[in-house]
Design an enzyme around this catalytic site. Structure first.
Site: not given
Length: 640
Positions: A177-178, A181, A262
């Site tokens: 997930h990070e 980003h 998100e």
């Protein structure tokens, strides 16, 4: 949506954010102007004769006063925003340090910390970016974040609650997930949001100062009928209200931008790991925790939009929520979820669950047997797949532990890179080692020679992952150490009076990631204006992968046809200098991101014209992608 579309989306969102911020500032300027007008006319009514009253309408329509007040307010807000953004120019390390994080040492023997570092390392190699530093926040809440401007200065932050609660599968989901980003260009906009809201907050801060001055000076003015603190109180109170309203709308804008990103990052994490239970399980553990994702550091609210889960709560948490509710995020990943959060794990149960998930992960990786070709690598730029993650795990596991340990600290990392550049010819090799004995840190020459003996046993496909593994440690070099390190690299390369392709690639990649950041804006919106540089690029690739003139021409034509730019010409081999290729790449880096996609696709067509990919071609392709700011996953098939 591919990497280039993500980048375009990030730029569009950044422009929208800037536009909304400008509207907010205009509203603040007009509000301040009206407030001062009301304060001046009100004060005049009380102190002056009726025939000398100031007309409010005339005052508010005076362009000279409007420009003065408006210009001063714009200067104040813009200056404060620029100051806050510049204070974060140091990249993600500044954010992590502001939140009380400490960098994890690669030599750590703590099992939880080691697990996080291993997961981050695999994710980075699979994504084609340098291994980012990992910062640990001593917080009970379960949370994580990625911060920085670009992949080059990004860091990963993770709380103690996260590393002690998550299994390896769940940690992998959180890190995926990070990394989404990082790869999708979200971090730069996160920094801008902080600066914009800070600039508006300054209005309220000044209001408080004016208000306090008025209250403290009120007593000394009581005996002076011509002086009253009331105008200052009104101005101070008004500025506080204006600042609060500005911050209110600023936070609302920040929340509306963050929530959709998100959802997108969650989906990207599932695509990356092909394991929805990992990230869904992580979200469930946050829901099961009594403190959820809370970060108690005083600076936590300012960075609320950067976290994996909600890290700070306020009076208007529902309206300003930077993250969708956990339930919504879980249901999007696992539609059949029953809505019940599991019991919170104990640290002992985490160890057992991690061991079980590690076995499942090995089984899952064995099932992913699809090769990673050059074209698959192009499609996966910024969007690595489970195949790339499996390949990264395989490559790392095949590197001897001694070399991995060396690559993870600044001293040993230099030895690893020096070892990669040692010449096989005895005379040149002795000259290189003598240079290191004289100019490098004590003991590095011997360490380099020992590591080179181990590296010689590895396949060429391990070279670029090793470079990536060293970059994270080398970021901690001081400017003096960095200059000395680069000088040694230069001498090692020139020892045999020629520069090999791999040597050029190493220096190009190292300088790109460790040198001064390049924040240049796109300058060229058509490839026709840089056709000479396009010819140099495709010619270099064609000659690098082919020997026969006919095959070289065929490879060049394949790339030129994909690019569809008039006037492209295959350059003769005597014009093929790596220094000239470097200059061409510097110019091509100034084209629009959409044009970079066309360039990389043309490069891929040029390379695969003969239906095979050599190690040199793959390494050159990586240097080209790096130069364009496009993180490219490894290109070798897992079975090679």
């Amino acid at each position: 949506m591919d990497f280039f579309e993500h980048q375009d989306r990030a730029r569009r969102n950044s422009k929208k954010l800037t536009f909304l911020f400008i509207l907010a500032v205009i509203g603040v300027v007009l509000s301040v102007y009206v407030l001062l007008g009301l304060a001046v006319t009100g004060y005049n009514v009380k102190m002056a004769d009726q025939d000398k009253n100031i007309d409010l309408i005339a005052l508010l329509t005076n362009w000279q006063i409007l420009l003065t007040v408006g210009g001063g307010t714009l200067l104040l807000v813009g200056g404060a925003s620029a100051y806050r953004i510049s204070s974060l120019q140091g990249g993600g390390q500044v954010v992590a340090s502001s939140l009380g994080g400490r960098p994890l040492q690669q030599s750590t023997t703590d099992r939880d910390e080691r697990r996080v570092l291993n997961v981050v390392e695999e994710m980075a190699i699979a994504s084609g970016i340098p291994v980012p530093p990992v910062f640990l926040l001593e917080e009970e809440g379960i949370n994580a974040f990625a911060a920085g401007y670009t992949p080059q200065d990004a860091v990963i932050g993770v709380t103690r609650g996260c590393v002690q609660t998550m299994t390896r599968d769940e940690l992998q989901g959180v890190m995926a997930h990070e990394f989404s980003h990082i790869l999708n260009g979200d971090m730069r906009m996160n920094i801008r949001m902080i600066g914009y809201i800070y600039g508006i907050m300054v209005i309220g801060f000044i209001g408080w100062q004016v208000f306090r001055i008025a209250l403290y000076s009120g007593g000394s003015r009581r005996n002076n009928k011509d002086s009253s603190p009331i105008p200052l109180i009104v101005i101070g109170g008004g500025l506080i209200a204006i600042g609060a309203i500005g911050v209110f709308f600023g936070n609302w804008i920040k929340a509306s931008f963050s929530r959709q990103r998100e959802f997108l990052a969650d989906a990207s994490a599932v695509q990356f790991t092909r394991n929805p239970h990992g990230i869904a399980g992580a979200l469930m553990q946050i829901g099961a925790s009594p403190v959820h994702g809370e970060i108690k550091n005083p600076a936590a609210p300012e960075f609320s939009h950067m976290y994996f889960a909600t890290g700070a709560t306020t009076m208007f948490s529902g309206l300003f929520a930077t993250h969708p509710p956990l339930e919504q995020r879980i249901l999007r990943i696992e539609p059949r979820w029953d809505g019940k959060f599991p019991k919170r794990r104990s640290p002992k149960s985490v160890v057992a669950a991690s061991d079980a998930s590690a076995e499942k992960e090995e089984s899952r990786k064995k099932k992913i047997a699809k090769g990673v070709t050059i074209l698959a690598g192009i499609e996966a730029i910024g969007q690595p797949t489970p195949s790339h993650l499996s390949l990264a795990h395989k490559l790392i596991s095949e590197i001897p532990d001694a070399i991995k340990e060396a690559s993870r600290n600044p001293y040993g990392a230099r030895a690893v890179l020096y070892a990669l550049l040692l010449n096989r010819e005895p005379v040149a090799r002795r000259q290189q080692l003598a240079q290191l004995e004289q100019h490098a840190e004590r003991g590095l020459a011997k360490m380099t020679e020992a590591i080179a003996a181990e590296i010689s046993k590895l396949d060429e496909q391990h070279r670029l992952p090793l470079v990536d593994m060293t970059l994270g440690a080398l970021k901690s070099l001081s400017p003096t150490q960095y200059n000395g390190f680069m000088a040694n690299l230069d001498v090692l390369i020139k020892a045999d009076n020629k520069i090999e392709l791999f040597e050029w690639v190493v220096v190009r990649v190292v300088h790109h990631h460790l040198g001064p950041p390049d924040r240049s804006r796109p300058k060229y919106h058509s490839l026709e204006k840089v056709s000479a540089q396009c010819s140099m690029l495709l010619s270099s690739l064609a000659w690098a992968g082919q020997g026969e003139p006919a095959a070289v021409q065929s490879a060049f034509d394949a790339g030129a046809n994909a690019l569809n730019v008039s006037g492209l010409t295959l350059l003769p081999p005597d014009k093929m200098r790596l220094s000239e290729l470097g200059k061409a790449l510097d110019v091509l880096d100034l084209v629009d991101m959409s044009l970079k996609k066309s360039l990389i696709q043309a490069c891929a067509e040029c390379i695969v014209a003969d239906h095979q990919v050599t190690a040199g071609e793959a390494e050159l392709m990586r240097a080209i992608a790096d130069s364009f700011g496009c993180p490219m996953p490894p290109l070798f098939p897992p079975g090679s």
